[in-house]
Motif scaffolding. Structure first.
Motif, PDB file in Angstrom:
ATOM      1  N   VAL A 186     -12.918  15.455   9.154  1.00  0.00           N
ATOM      2  CA  VAL A 186     -11.326  15.734   9.520  1.00  0.00           C
ATOM      3  C   VAL A 186     -11.199  14.346  10.947  1.00  0.00           C
ATOM      4  O   VAL A 186     -10.572  13.540  10.694  1.00  0.00           O
ATOM      5  CB  VAL A 186     -10.340  16.568   8.958  1.00  0.00           C
ATOM      6  N   SER A 187     -11.702  14.967  11.627  1.00  0.00           N
ATOM      7  CA  SER A 187     -11.552  14.534  13.169  1.00  0.00           C
ATOM      8  C   SER A 187     -12.024  13.225  13.529  1.00  0.00           C
ATOM      9  O   SER A 187     -11.560  12.476  14.150  1.00  0.00           O
ATOM     10  CB  SER A 187     -12.038  15.848  14.117  1.00  0.00           C
ATOM     11  N   GLU A 188     -13.274  13.485  12.435  1.00  0.00           N
ATOM     12  CA  GLU A 188     -13.554  11.629  12.939  1.00  0.00           C
ATOM     13  C   GLU A 188     -12.845  10.777  11.954  1.00  0.00           C
ATOM     14  O   GLU A 188     -12.634   9.820  12.835  1.00  0.00           O
ATOM     15  CB  GLU A 188     -15.141  11.769  12.034  1.00  0.00           C
ATOM     16  N   ILE A 189     -12.342  11.202  10.349  1.00  0.00           N
ATOM     17  CA  ILE A 189     -11.566   9.826   9.804  1.00  0.00           C
ATOM     18  C   ILE A 189     -10.201  10.312  11.062  1.00  0.00           C
ATOM     19  O   ILE A 189      -9.905   8.827  10.098  1.00  0.00           O
ATOM     20  CB  ILE A 189     -11.845  11.175   8.133  1.00  0.00           C
ATOM     21  N   ALA A 190      -9.600  10.876  11.128  1.00  0.00           N
ATOM     22  CA  ALA A 190      -7.951  10.606  12.009  1.00  0.00           C
ATOM     23  C   ALA A 190      -9.363   9.743  12.723  1.00  0.00           C
ATOM     24  O   ALA A 190      -7.195   8.722  13.026  1.00  0.00           O
ATOM     25  CB  ALA A 190      -7.908  12.146  12.093  1.00  0.00           C
ATOM     26  N   CYS A 191      -9.863  10.038  13.594  1.00  0.00           N
ATOM     27  CA  CYS A 191      -9.487   9.131  14.617  1.00  0.00           C
ATOM     28  C   CYS A 191     -10.126   7.495  14.721  1.00  0.00           C
ATOM     29  O   CYS A 191      -9.819   6.449  15.067  1.00  0.00           O
ATOM     30  CB  CYS A 191     -10.752   9.531  15.838  1.00  0.00           C
ATOM     31  N   ILE A 192     -10.638   7.414  12.936  1.00  0.00           N
ATOM     32  CA  ILE A 192     -11.187   6.161  12.596  1.00  0.00           C
ATOM     33  C   ILE A 192     -10.283   5.301  12.355  1.00  0.00           C
ATOM     34  O   ILE A 192      -9.141   4.339  12.337  1.00  0.00           O
ATOM     35  CB  ILE A 192     -12.231   6.137  11.295  1.00  0.00           C
ATOM     36  N   LEU A 193      -8.577   6.527  11.894  1.00  0.00           N
ATOM     37  CA  LEU A 193      -7.702   5.576  11.558  1.00  0.00           C
ATOM     38  C   LEU A 193      -6.422   5.567  12.894  1.00  0.00           C
ATOM     39  O   LEU A 193      -5.550   3.996  12.104  1.00  0.00           O
ATOM     40  CB  LEU A 193      -6.697   6.951  10.462  1.00  0.00           C
ATOM     41  N   VAL A 194      -6.538   6.118  13.419  1.00  0.00           N
ATOM     42  CA  VAL A 194      -5.664   5.674  14.723  1.00  0.00           C
ATOM     43  C   VAL A 194      -6.529   4.604  15.730  1.00  0.00           C
ATOM     44  O   VAL A 194      -5.944   3.674  15.895  1.00  0.00           O
ATOM     45  CB  VAL A 194      -6.189   7.059  15.450  1.00  0.00           C
ATOM     46  N   HIS A 269      -8.851  -6.426  17.171  1.00  0.00           N
ATOM     47  CA  HIS A 269      -8.386  -5.056  18.597  1.00  0.00           C
ATOM     48  C   HIS A 269      -8.980  -4.170  17.618  1.00  0.00           C
ATOM     49  O   HIS A 269      -9.917  -3.188  18.177  1.00  0.00           O
ATOM     50  CB  HIS A 269      -6.986  -4.922  18.372  1.00  0.00           C
ATOM     51  N   SER A 270      -8.960  -4.573  15.399  1.00  0.00           N
ATOM     52  CA  SER A 270     -10.133  -3.465  15.221  1.00  0.00           C
ATOM     53  C   SER A 270     -10.886  -2.649  15.765  1.00  0.00           C
ATOM     54  O   SER A 270     -11.887  -2.238  15.596  1.00  0.00           O
ATOM     55  CB  SER A 270      -9.339  -3.725  14.283  1.00  0.00           C
ATOM     56  N   LEU A 271     -11.343  -4.303  15.681  1.00  0.00           N
ATOM     57  CA  LEU A 271     -13.133  -3.859  15.770  1.00  0.00           C
ATOM     58  C   LEU A 271     -13.717  -4.094  17.590  1.00  0.00           C
ATOM     59  O   LEU A 271     -14.908  -2.984  17.101  1.00  0.00           O
ATOM     60  CB  LEU A 271     -13.579  -5.066  15.593  1.00  0.00           C
ATOM     61  N   TYR A 272     -12.775  -4.153  17.915  1.00  0.00           N
ATOM     62  CA  TYR A 272     -13.287  -3.801  19.822  1.00  0.00           C
ATOM     63  C   TYR A 272     -13.261  -1.960  19.853  1.00  0.00           C
ATOM     64  O   TYR A 272     -14.073  -1.734  20.565  1.00  0.00           O
ATOM     65  CB  TYR A 272     -12.649  -4.382  20.501  1.00  0.00           C
ATOM     66  N   ASN A 273     -12.236  -1.130  19.114  1.00  0.00           N
ATOM     67  CA  ASN A 273     -11.982  -0.121  19.223  1.00  0.00           C
ATOM     68  C   ASN A 273     -13.241   0.556  18.227  1.00  0.00           C
ATOM     69  O   ASN A 273     -13.641   1.395  18.461  1.00  0.00           O
ATOM     70  CB  ASN A 273     -10.453   0.305  18.410  1.00  0.00           C
ATOM     71  N   ALA A 274     -13.243  -0.211  17.035  1.00  0.00           N
ATOM     72  CA  ALA A 274     -14.268   0.812  16.530  1.00  0.00           C
ATOM     73  C   ALA A 274     -15.520   0.343  17.062  1.00  0.00           C
ATOM     74  O   ALA A 274     -16.452   1.408  17.286  1.00  0.00           O
ATOM     75  CB  ALA A 274     -14.858  -0.381  15.221  1.00  0.00           C
TER      76      ALA A 274
END
Length: 283
Positions: A186-194, A269-274
């Motif tokens: 759940v934490s991993e999914i939440a971090c990915i969404l954020v 931006h999304s790719l950099y954060n990923a």
């Protein structure tokens, strides 16, 4: 059967090649082929100077941002100040403290923290959209809100962990972020969404969609990109990552100026954060 002979090949060279040459090329011999016609072959080389007086310079043609913007140029800084002190600081730097007080916990567990950050960032995103729509010119208000949603142009990068030591996501090998990622699915999914959806949407809407667009209508786009990137970096309150954030802001700003669409800067931006999340998780 027709016997055809290739004529000497004449080549008119450019002036810098010592003038005119009219000699047969060696190695060409007579040959036969089945055909009902004969033809001549000749090659000419011309130096043509392509002059276009109406050609737009690269400096002027790089940015497609126009001067007609949905917001009044006189209210740019007041709008940014309101966003900064009413939305950005309370949600990004004080939100987790409020959550900790509500739950009566001095330290929030990683899963609750991840879900809280997702909620806080989503609320900040909604607040930023409402603010930009409210401050727009009367004829643009509903269209601004609609266009931002269509372009997915709003998001903010969570970086503060005021009550429990939350730090900037730009810091690779962040032990606190890694702890949250590994705590549960759940934490991993939440971090990915954020990091990969909410944050890019919020920050690109505020800093590129609003601030850069507004500044570019009153000054050169290069100056607007530099100012916007400096504010983008300062807003993260991360001294050790300030230069990195400034460079990233310049890249995102140039991408937006070139395309005129938030989609490109949001994807970058999304790719950099990923990539940051992946490196942190694997480190």
């Amino acid at each position: 059967m027709i016997v055809a002979h290739w004529p000497p090949i004449s080549a008119t060279l450019c002036p810098k090649f010592s003038g005119h040459v009219n000699k047969p090329l060696k190695g060409l011999r007579s040959f036969t082929f089945n055909s009902s016609f004969s033809f001549k072959a000749s090659f000419r080389c011309y130096c043509i100077k392509n002059e276009n007086p109406n050609k737009i310079s690269s400096e002027e043609g790089f940015s497609v941002l126009g001067s007609d913007i949905p917001w009044d140029s006189g209210s740019i800084w007041s709008t940014m100040a309101f966003y900064f002190f009413s939305l950005h600081i309370p949600f990004s730097f004080g939100g987790l403290s409020v959550v900790a007080q509500i739950l009566h916990q001095p330290v929030i567990d990683p899963q609750t923290e991840a879900l809280s950050i997702l909620t806080l960032q989503t609320l900040e995103l909604i607040g930023a959209l409402l603010l930009l729509n409210y401050t727009a010119k009367p004829g643009y208000r509903f269209s601004v809100f609609r266009d931002v949603i269509i372009n997915l142009g709003m998001s903010k990068r969570p970086q503060d962990r005021h009550a429990v030591g939350w730090s900037s996501p730009t810091a690779v090998n962040n032990p606190i972020l890694k702890e949250i990622l590994l705590s549960s699915n759940v934490s991993e999914i939440a971090c990915i969404l954020v990091y990969c959806i909410v944050t890019p949407l919020l920050e690109e809407t505020v800093y590129r969609g609003f601030l850069l667009t507004s500044l570019a209508s009153t000054m050169k786009w290069q100056q607007a990109v530099i100012i916007t990137s400096a504010i983008f970096s300062a807003a993260h309150f991360s001294g050790e990552n300030s230069l990195q954030l400034f460079i990233i802001g310049c890249v995102l700003g140039c991408s937006y100026c070139w395309t005129g669409s938030l989609s490109s800067s949001i994807v970058i931006h999304s790719l950099y954060n990923a990539l940051t999340l992946t490196i942190t998780l694997l480190s």
